[in-house]
Design a protein around this motif. Structure first.
Motif, PDB file in Angstrom:
ATOM      1  N   ASP A  98      38.025 -13.021  -9.317  1.00 55.08           N
ATOM      2  CA  ASP A  98      37.904 -11.916 -10.494  1.00 55.08           C
ATOM      3  C   ASP A  98      39.128 -11.440 -10.976  1.00 55.08           C
ATOM      4  O   ASP A  98      39.893 -10.739 -10.310  1.00 55.08           O
ATOM      5  CB  ASP A  98      37.083 -10.596  -9.831  1.00 55.08           C
ATOM      6  CG  ASP A  98      36.895  -9.568 -10.873  1.00 55.08           C
ATOM      7  OD1 ASP A  98      36.394  -8.538 -10.569  1.00 55.08           O
ATOM      8  OD2 ASP A  98      37.580  -9.435 -11.810  1.00 55.08           O
ATOM      9  N   GLU A 136      43.221  -3.648 -14.215  1.00 53.26           N
ATOM     10  CA  GLU A 136      41.737  -3.536 -14.797  1.00 53.26           C
ATOM     11  C   GLU A 136      40.878  -3.068 -14.062  1.00 53.26           C
ATOM     12  O   GLU A 136      40.034  -2.555 -14.563  1.00 53.26           O
ATOM     13  CB  GLU A 136      41.655  -5.210 -14.946  1.00 53.26           C
ATOM     14  CG  GLU A 136      40.395  -5.346 -15.849  1.00 53.26           C
ATOM     15  CD  GLU A 136      39.106  -5.700 -15.043  1.00 53.26           C
ATOM     16  OE1 GLU A 136      39.169  -5.529 -13.902  1.00 53.26           O
ATOM     17  OE2 GLU A 136      38.016  -5.427 -15.876  1.00 53.26           O
ATOM     18  N   GLU A 137      40.816  -3.204 -12.623  1.00 50.13           N
ATOM     19  CA  GLU A 137      39.807  -2.604 -11.890  1.00 50.13           C
ATOM     20  C   GLU A 137      39.902  -1.110 -11.603  1.00 50.13           C
ATOM     21  O   GLU A 137      38.901  -0.753 -11.256  1.00 50.13           O
ATOM     22  CB  GLU A 137      40.073  -3.394 -10.462  1.00 50.13           C
ATOM     23  CG  GLU A 137      39.554  -4.841 -10.302  1.00 50.13           C
ATOM     24  CD  GLU A 137      38.467  -5.014 -10.431  1.00 50.13           C
ATOM     25  OE1 GLU A 137      37.533  -4.403 -10.788  1.00 50.13           O
ATOM     26  OE2 GLU A 137      37.979  -6.280 -10.816  1.00 50.13           O
ATOM     27  N   GLN A 205      29.959 -12.703 -12.764  1.00 47.77           N
ATOM     28  CA  GLN A 205      29.612 -11.822 -11.812  1.00 47.77           C
ATOM     29  C   GLN A 205      28.162 -11.330 -11.970  1.00 47.77           C
ATOM     30  O   GLN A 205      27.488 -10.978 -12.725  1.00 47.77           O
ATOM     31  CB  GLN A 205      30.555 -10.345 -11.942  1.00 47.77           C
ATOM     32  CG  GLN A 205      31.886 -10.836 -11.909  1.00 47.77           C
ATOM     33  CD  GLN A 205      32.881  -9.729 -12.323  1.00 47.77           C
ATOM     34  OE1 GLN A 205      32.611  -9.238 -13.785  1.00 47.77           O
ATOM     35  NE2 GLN A 205      33.773  -9.199 -11.584  1.00 47.77           N
ATOM     36  N   HIS A 389      33.547  -8.606  -6.374  1.00 50.75           N
ATOM     37  CA  HIS A 389      34.015  -7.463  -5.717  1.00 50.75           C
ATOM     38  C   HIS A 389      33.710  -7.490  -4.055  1.00 50.75           C
ATOM     39  O   HIS A 389      33.489  -6.257  -3.588  1.00 50.75           O
ATOM     40  CB  HIS A 389      33.254  -6.262  -6.450  1.00 50.75           C
ATOM     41  CG  HIS A 389      33.802  -5.887  -7.819  1.00 50.75           C
ATOM     42  ND1 HIS A 389      33.752  -4.886  -8.465  1.00 50.75           N
ATOM     43  CD2 HIS A 389      34.794  -6.512  -8.525  1.00 50.75           C
ATOM     44  CE1 HIS A 389      34.179  -4.992  -9.738  1.00 50.75           C
ATOM     45  NE2 HIS A 389      34.926  -5.949  -9.768  1.00 50.75           N
TER      46      HIS A 389
HETATM   47 MN    MN Z   1      36.200  -6.640 -11.304  1.00 52.55          MN
END
Ligand code: MN
Ligand code: HGY
Ligand code: MN
Ligand code: MN
Length: 416
Positions: A98, A136-137, A205, A389
């Motif tokens: 990711d 980003e997360e 995802q 995740h």
């Molecule tokens: Mn992510």
């Protein structure tokens, strides 16, 4: 691209930030992030690409056309750079793919395109740039897509500077410790103006592609509306061994109800809601908590369903707090409206990839932020288990190599 070639470059970053859980802890401005930035710079240097770090900590590697090929910079946006790339940072103990998959694939796609141009004599007509967007997360400072949101002016720089991580370190301090200048944070319209299109490759995802015949690569149609809300429940701290049950004002009770309410409201409305993070004060075995803070992540196929989840959740949790004798405050941390990707670009890419499946996603991305400013598209690389995740996130080397081929074809189509 063959799977071995993909694996060779992938293995260069795979150990960086890997924890003993098998998951990755790659927080922005951490040592792992700085190591990944150094790797990015080395990859760019190997390819003769110019590296820039913008005022918000986003990194860009530029492949400029030969001077005689540079089109008139004042030409309409469609001559702007074709940007690709993604992010390095992870959720705590997240998966390997990711984010980084989009950056590793971008460097390999540049290699593939260069080989193709040498073989065919075709030339680059527009700059190609590879981005590594920061935070980003939101895994460290709490606001997702912080780097791209700062660049586009969607998040206020002062608010960003004051954001703190779980140790109380502010973004400003973390940037200074890494040698970056937090006072420079802010919108970057000049850089945005140089971008003519953004194509982000990302590991899928969820597992929609797994059912789509033999498609290793899909194209995004939309990102679901989604957001994050902070739930702070305040009660009365007391002794676990001497406080009678009727006398308690226990925020843990209201919190436990909130977790179930999130699930129930999502099921009733037809969306998704998750409480995956909680902090209790004083967080002691033999003390009734005085305060519990939790974070709600809610997402839905449309704004109406998302609104239903939130209103149901808020009213039920406030009712329960009244019964528990606690006080609850629910505040929005960030919210992203539905993102419909550029239809023309999406269909052009799906056709270029031989009719690749087109699918929505519930996951947020920097592409979702840039889509409001430049024609944007996303490529998804099949994830056979759908897990993300989490340490189990995986995509096969063969599918990742197919993703590189697809990205190279898209870059060739848009930039040559
Ligand atoms: Mn992510
Ligand atoms: O949270 C998300 O949806 C994305 O993976 N950052
Ligand atoms: Mn991501
Ligand atoms: Mn005691």
């Amino acid at each position: 691209m063959d799977a071995t070639g993909f694996r060779r470059l992938w293995d260069e970053i795979d150990p960086i930030g890997r924890a003993d859980t098998g998951g990755y802890v790659r927080f922005s401005w951490s040592d792992a992030d700085l190591a990944l930035r150094a790797w990015f710079d080395a990859q760019a240097a190997e390819r003769g690409m110019r590296v820039e770090t913008d005022r918000n900590g986003n990194r860009f590697a530029w492949w400029d056309p030969e001077p005689e090929q540079v089109v008139d910079p004042a030409a309409p946006r469609r001559h702007g750079a074709v940007l690709t790339g993604s992010h390095f940072d992870s959720v705590p103990h997240g998966g390997a793919y990711d984010g980084p998959l989009g950056i590793v694939s971008a460097f390999l796609a540049v290699d593939e395109l260069r080989r193709d141009l040498r073989a065919t004599g075709a030339t680059l007509k527009r700059p190609i740039a590879i981005a590594a967007f920061t935070e980003e997360e939101g895994g460290r400072f709490g606001i997702p897509c912080l780097g791209s949101r700062l660049m586009t002016g969607a998040v206020d720089a002062d608010r960003a500077r004051g954001l703190t991580d779980r140790d109380g370190t502010t973004l400003a301090d973390a940037m200074r410790a890494a040698g970056a200048d937090p006072d420079a944070l802010g919108p970057d319209p000049e850089r945005l103006q140089r971008i003519g299109a953004f194509v982000e490759l990302h590991v899928e995802q969820g597992r929609a592609l797994d059912g789509e015949g033999d498609a290793a690569v899909g194209v995004a149609s939309a990102i679901w509306p989604h957001g994050r809300w902070r739930v702070v429940v305040t009660g009365a701290g007391d002794h676990a061994g001497t406080t009678r049950l009727p006398d308690r004002h226990d925020p843990m009770l209201t919190f436990a109800f909130a977790v179930l309410a999130a699930r129930k409201e999502a099921r009733l409305a037809g969306g998704l809601a998750t409480i995956g993070r909680v902090e209790a004060v004083p967080n002691a075995t033999n003390a009734i908590a005085s305060q519990v803070t939790a974070w709600l992540d809610a997402r839905a196929p449309d704004e109406g369903v998302l609104g239903e989840i939130l209103s149901g959740f808020k009213s039920k949790v406030h009712e329960r707090a009244a019964r528990d004798g606690t006080h609850v405050r629910i505040s929005r941390e960030s919210e992203t409206p539905v993102v419909e990707f550029d239809l023309e670009l999406r269909d052009r890419i799906a056709a270029l990839l031989g009719g690749a499946p087109v699918l929505p996603t519930g996951a947020g991305h920097d592409a979702g932020v840039l889509a409001a400013h430049v024609p944007t598209a996303m490529l998804f690389v099949r994830n056979p288990t759908g897990v993300s995740h989490a340490p189990g996130e995986h995509a096969s080397d063969e599918d990742c190599a197919a993703g590189v081929d697809a990205l190279a074809a898209v870059l060739r189509d848009l930039a040559c």
